[in-house]
Design a protein around this motif. Structure first.
Motif, short mmCIF file in Angstrom:
data_model
loop_
_atom_site.label_atom_id
_atom_site.label_comp_id
_atom_site.label_asym_id
_atom_site.label_seq_id
_atom_site.Cartn_x
_atom_site.Cartn_y
_atom_site.Cartn_z
N VAL A 32 0.84 -1.20 0.00
CA VAL A 32 0.00 0.00 0.00
C VAL A 32 0.87 1.25 0.00
O VAL A 32 0.58 2.23 -0.68
CB VAL A 32 -0.96 0.01 1.21
N SER A 33 1.96 1.21 0.75
CA SER A 33 2.88 2.33 0.79
C SER A 33 3.47 2.62 -0.59
O SER A 33 3.60 3.78 -0.99
CB SER A 33 4.01 2.05 1.79
N GLN A 34 3.81 1.56 -1.33
CA GLN A 34 4.34 1.74 -2.68
C GLN A 34 3.32 2.35 -3.61
O GLN A 34 3.64 3.20 -4.45
CB GLN A 34 4.82 0.39 -3.24
N TRP A 35 2.05 1.95 -3.45
CA TRP A 35 0.99 2.55 -4.26
C TRP A 35 0.85 4.03 -3.94
O TRP A 35 0.78 4.87 -4.85
CB TRP A 35 -0.34 1.86 -4.00
N ARG A 36 0.83 4.35 -2.66
CA ARG A 36 0.60 5.74 -2.24
C ARG A 36 1.79 6.64 -2.58
O ARG A 36 1.62 7.85 -2.75
CB ARG A 36 0.31 5.79 -0.74
N ASN A 37 2.98 6.05 -2.69
CA ASN A 37 4.17 6.83 -3.02
C ASN A 37 4.46 6.86 -4.52
O ASN A 37 5.46 7.45 -4.96
CB ASN A 37 5.40 6.28 -2.29
N GLY A 38 3.61 6.19 -5.29
CA GLY A 38 3.79 6.21 -6.74
C GLY A 38 4.89 5.29 -7.24
O GLY A 38 5.30 5.38 -8.40
N VAL A 39 5.35 4.36 -6.38
CA VAL A 39 6.40 3.44 -6.78
C VAL A 39 5.85 2.35 -7.71
O VAL A 39 6.52 1.91 -8.64
CB VAL A 39 7.05 2.78 -5.54
N SER A 40 4.63 1.92 -7.44
CA SER A 40 4.00 0.89 -8.27
C SER A 40 2.50 1.08 -8.27
O SER A 40 1.96 1.89 -7.50
CB SER A 40 4.35 -0.51 -7.73
#
Length: 214
Positions: A32-40
């Motif tokens: 979820v953190s990666q989604w929210r940070n635009g990583v994936s």
């Protein structure tokens, strides 16, 4: 607007926090953190479930197309990677001699779309017989299934391969077993024998995906 921005906007609109997504989709906080940070971005089933949970248009959320709450889409197709020509077992046995470009342009060739990570030279075969059908549990490749085979992948112990024995003009489907330097072709069906190979066999390719029609 980026995916990251659309996600945050919809979460705010619905009053959803990151931990709510973690609990609802049963995924990790890191994802979820990666989604929210635009990583994936979420893909496949996770994308569908996220859009449903946030009550928004799937295509808008993932791709930025359309409006957030118009024409809600509830399904997302698989991530198709390519298509492979469906060939015969005789053709498979002669695969290295086949002109791939001519084959792909032939009007009577059927192509199977797949999601396998394979080379452009991958091909498809329809399974014949029940030698790879397990009746005792474990892996099984039933008759009628379509397999996607990559001729450029290294055959290793435990891989299911397509191979041709010297005394046959057709390819065969078996599991490659390497034991103490000796190599064998093993069926999943215990009713069939395991065959030792010692230079009398040409490995054509490695099976990467099994497709079953219902």
């Amino acid at each position: 607007m980026t995916f990251q921005e659309r996600l945050e906007a919809q979460m705010k609109s619905e009053g959803v926090k990151g931990i709510d997504i973690v609990n609802k989709l049963k995924i990790s906080k890191g994802t979820v953190s990666q989604w929210r940070n635009g990583v994936s971005k979420p893909r496949g089933e996770n994308a569908v479930r996220l859009a449903k949970f946030l009550r928004c248009n799937l295509t808008w959320l993932i791709e930025g197309k359309g409006l957030p709450n118009k024409n809600l889409e509830l399904e997302l197709g698989p991530d198709l990677r390519g298509k492979a020509p469906l060939i015969s077992w005789v053709q498979a046995g002669k695969w290295k001699e086949i002109d791939l470009e001519s084959l792909q342009q032939a009007s009577d060739i059927t192509f199977y779309q797949h999601t396998a990570n394979v080379s452009d030279e991958a091909f498809a075969l329809r399974v014949k017989g029940d030698s790879m059908t397990s009746f005792t549990g474990g892996k099984s490749i039933p008759e009628g299934s379509v397999i996607i085979v990559d001729p450029n992948m290294q055959a290793e112990h435990g891989k299911v391969i397509v191979a041709r024995l010297e005394d046959s003009n057709e390819a065969t489907l078996k599991q490659l077993v390497i034991d103490g330097g000796a190599k064998y072709l093993k069926p999943f069906n215990n009713s069939y024998p395991t065959m030792p190979i010692n230079g009398n066999c040409t490995i054509i390719g490695v099976v990467k995906q099994v497709i079953q029609d219902f």
